[in-house]
Motif scaffolding. Structure first.
Motif, PDB file in Angstrom:
ATOM      1  N   THR A  46      36.980 -88.392  45.905  1.00 23.39           N
ATOM      2  CA  THR A  46      36.317 -89.052  44.787  1.00 23.39           C
ATOM      3  C   THR A  46      34.866 -88.591  44.668  1.00 23.39           C
ATOM      4  OG1 THR A  46      35.508 -90.937  46.072  1.00 23.39           O
ATOM      5  CG2 THR A  46      37.709 -91.147  45.079  1.00 23.39           C
ATOM      6  N   PHE A  47      34.302 -88.825  43.516  1.00 24.37           N
ATOM      7  CA  PHE A  47      32.879 -88.674  43.254  1.00 24.37           C
ATOM      8  C   PHE A  47      32.376 -90.061  42.858  1.00 24.37           C
ATOM      9  CE2 PHE A  47      34.386 -84.452  42.801  1.00 24.37           C
ATOM     10  CZ  PHE A  47      33.312 -83.575  42.909  1.00 24.37           C
ATOM     11  N   THR A  48      31.247 -90.479  43.417  1.00 19.45           N
ATOM     12  CA  THR A  48      30.660 -91.768  43.069  1.00 19.45           C
ATOM     13  C   THR A  48      29.376 -91.523  42.296  1.00 19.45           C
ATOM     14  OG1 THR A  48      31.598 -92.800  45.047  1.00 19.45           O
ATOM     15  CG2 THR A  48      29.770 -93.954  43.971  1.00 19.45           C
ATOM     16  N   PHE A  49      29.243 -92.207  41.171  1.00 24.75           N
ATOM     17  CA  PHE A  49      28.054 -92.104  40.325  1.00 24.75           C
ATOM     18  C   PHE A  49      27.340 -93.454  40.371  1.00 24.75           C
ATOM     19  CE2 PHE A  49      31.062 -88.996  38.948  1.00 24.75           C
ATOM     20  CZ  PHE A  49      30.299 -87.889  38.614  1.00 24.75           C
ATOM     21  N   ASN A  50      26.221 -93.513  41.107  1.00 27.47           N
ATOM     22  CA  ASN A  50      25.405 -94.729  41.186  1.00 27.47           C
ATOM     23  C   ASN A  50      24.373 -94.670  40.066  1.00 27.47           C
ATOM     24  OD1 ASN A  50      26.737 -95.700  43.465  1.00 27.47           O
ATOM     25  ND2 ASN A  50      25.385 -94.588  44.848  1.00 27.47           N
ATOM     26  N   ILE A  51      24.463 -95.597  39.141  1.00 27.23           N
ATOM     27  CA  ILE A  51      23.609 -95.595  37.953  1.00 27.23           C
ATOM     28  C   ILE A  51      22.504 -96.630  38.132  1.00 27.23           C
ATOM     29  CG2 ILE A  51      23.580 -95.919  35.444  1.00 27.23           C
ATOM     30  CD1 ILE A  51      26.743 -95.593  35.702  1.00 27.23           C
TER      31      ILE A  51
ATOM     32  N   PRO B 208      14.931-101.018  39.347  1.00 24.19           N
ATOM     33  CA  PRO B 208      15.887-100.956  38.248  1.00 24.19           C
ATOM     34  C   PRO B 208      16.210-102.348  37.703  1.00 24.19           C
ATOM     35  CG  PRO B 208      16.823 -99.991  40.256  1.00 24.19           C
ATOM     36  CD  PRO B 208      15.495-100.546  40.599  1.00 24.19           C
ATOM     37  N   VAL B 209      16.402-102.427  36.384  1.00 27.28           N
ATOM     38  CA  VAL B 209      16.790-103.700  35.771  1.00 27.28           C
ATOM     39  C   VAL B 209      18.303-103.879  35.791  1.00 27.28           C
ATOM     40  CG1 VAL B 209      14.752-103.898  34.311  1.00 27.28           C
ATOM     41  CG2 VAL B 209      16.782-102.720  33.443  1.00 27.28           C
ATOM     42  N   TRP B 210      19.024-102.774  36.041  1.00 27.88           N
ATOM     43  CA  TRP B 210      20.485-102.844  36.115  1.00 27.88           C
ATOM     44  C   TRP B 210      20.985-101.677  36.949  1.00 27.88           C
ATOM     45  CZ3 TRP B 210      24.491 -99.678  34.053  1.00 27.88           C
ATOM     46  CH2 TRP B 210      25.775-100.259  34.088  1.00 27.88           C
ATOM     47  N   GLU B 211      21.978-101.942  37.777  1.00 32.09           N
ATOM     48  CA  GLU B 211      22.598-100.909  38.603  1.00 32.09           C
ATOM     49  C   GLU B 211      24.104-101.103  38.595  1.00 32.09           C
ATOM     50  OE1 GLU B 211      19.915 -99.748  42.267  1.00 32.09           O
ATOM     51  OE2 GLU B 211      20.143-101.943  42.169  1.00 32.09           O
ATOM     52  N   ALA B 212      24.816-100.001  38.696  1.00 30.48           N
ATOM     53  CA  ALA B 212      26.271-100.053  38.790  1.00 30.48           C
ATOM     54  C   ALA B 212      26.757 -98.761  39.430  1.00 30.48           C
ATOM     55  CB  ALA B 212      26.896-100.230  37.416  1.00 30.48           C
ATOM     56  N   SER B 213      27.973 -98.786  39.925  1.00 30.99           N
ATOM     57  CA  SER B 213      28.608 -97.604  40.496  1.00 30.99           C
ATOM     58  C   SER B 213      29.923 -97.350  39.787  1.00 30.99           C
ATOM     59  CB  SER B 213      28.875 -97.791  41.992  1.00 30.99           C
ATOM     60  OG  SER B 213      27.665 -97.854  42.695  1.00 30.99           O
TER      61      SER B 213
ATOM     62  N   SER C 217      32.750 -96.397  31.777  1.00 30.40           N
ATOM     63  CA  SER C 217      31.326 -96.712  31.770  1.00 30.40           C
ATOM     64  C   SER C 217      31.036 -97.918  30.875  1.00 30.40           C
ATOM     65  CB  SER C 217      30.536 -95.489  31.291  1.00 30.40           C
ATOM     66  OG  SER C 217      29.180 -95.796  31.157  1.00 30.40           O
ATOM     67  N   GLU C 218      31.625 -97.933  29.689  1.00 30.82           N
ATOM     68  CA  GLU C 218      31.417 -99.054  28.773  1.00 30.82           C
ATOM     69  C   GLU C 218      31.936-100.352  29.382  1.00 30.82           C
ATOM     70  OE1 GLU C 218      32.622-100.644  24.301  1.00 30.82           O
ATOM     71  OE2 GLU C 218      33.512 -98.790  25.046  1.00 30.82           O
ATOM     72  N   GLN C 219      33.133-100.323  29.944  1.00 28.18           N
ATOM     73  CA  GLN C 219      33.718-101.523  30.537  1.00 28.18           C
ATOM     74  C   GLN C 219      32.899-102.017  31.720  1.00 28.18           C
ATOM     75  OE1 GLN C 219      37.804-100.574  31.380  1.00 28.18           O
ATOM     76  NE2 GLN C 219      38.183 -99.960  29.265  1.00 28.18           N
ATOM     77  N   THR C 220      32.384-101.088  32.527  1.00 25.56           N
ATOM     78  CA  THR C 220      31.545-101.453  33.671  1.00 25.56           C
ATOM     79  C   THR C 220      30.286-102.165  33.195  1.00 25.56           C
ATOM     80  OG1 THR C 220      32.379 -99.602  34.984  1.00 25.56           O
ATOM     81  CG2 THR C 220      30.273-100.559  35.660  1.00 25.56           C
TER      82      THR C 220
END
Length: 141
Positions: free
Chosen positions: A125-130, A10-15, A46-49
């Motif tokens: 909670t639910f975690t969304f790893n992108i 991946p070129v970018w990852e975030a949670s 999502s945008e702020q992250t």
């Protein structure tokens, strides 16, 4: 004959961690006035992250979202597409992609994790790893 598997990085990852009451599902049959503020909030997070972590600007990408659930109950992962859509919209708002149409985006692909999402302040909670994979420029016909 041997084949070598190419592993994409991946070129970018975030949670993004959302409280259980913030998550939208396809099974929510509530009025739009109830759903809209939650979708708007997820989109904003999502945008702020993406902006805070300096997400790259890409022309085409594949997005994979790994979901960590709060418990081990049997789940239909694709019911959370209602949450994935505002996440992708927020990434587009941040400039990661020009648009979320088929020319620019493959996915989002949802996958269930075997790990559990941690509790925060005693709340589920639910975690969304992108994970975002660069697909390069659109091939010219």
């Amino acid at each position: 004959m041997t084949t070598t598997a190419v592993v994409a990085v991946p070129v970018w990852e975030a949670s993004i961690v959302l409280g259980a009451d913030q998550v939208l599902t396809e099974n929510d049959h509530k009025h739009w006035r109830y759903r809209h503020p939650r979708a708007k909030s997820v989109r904003s997070v999502s945008e702020q992250t993406a902006r805070f972590t300096r997400a790259p600007r890409l022309e085409r990408a594949r997005i994979v979202i790994e979901i960590l659930f709060p418990d081990r109950r049997r789940r239909d992962t694709h019911n959370l597409m209602a949450t994935a859509k505002p996440i992708v919209d927020g990434l587009v708002d941040a400039g990661l992609l020009p648009d979320d149409d088929a020319r620019h985006l493959a996915g989002p692909h949802l996958e269930a994790s075997t790990e559990l999402s941690p509790k925060r302040w005693g709340q589920r909670t639910f975690t969304f790893n992108i994970a975002v994979f660069d697909l390069g420029e659109e091939p010219t016909p």
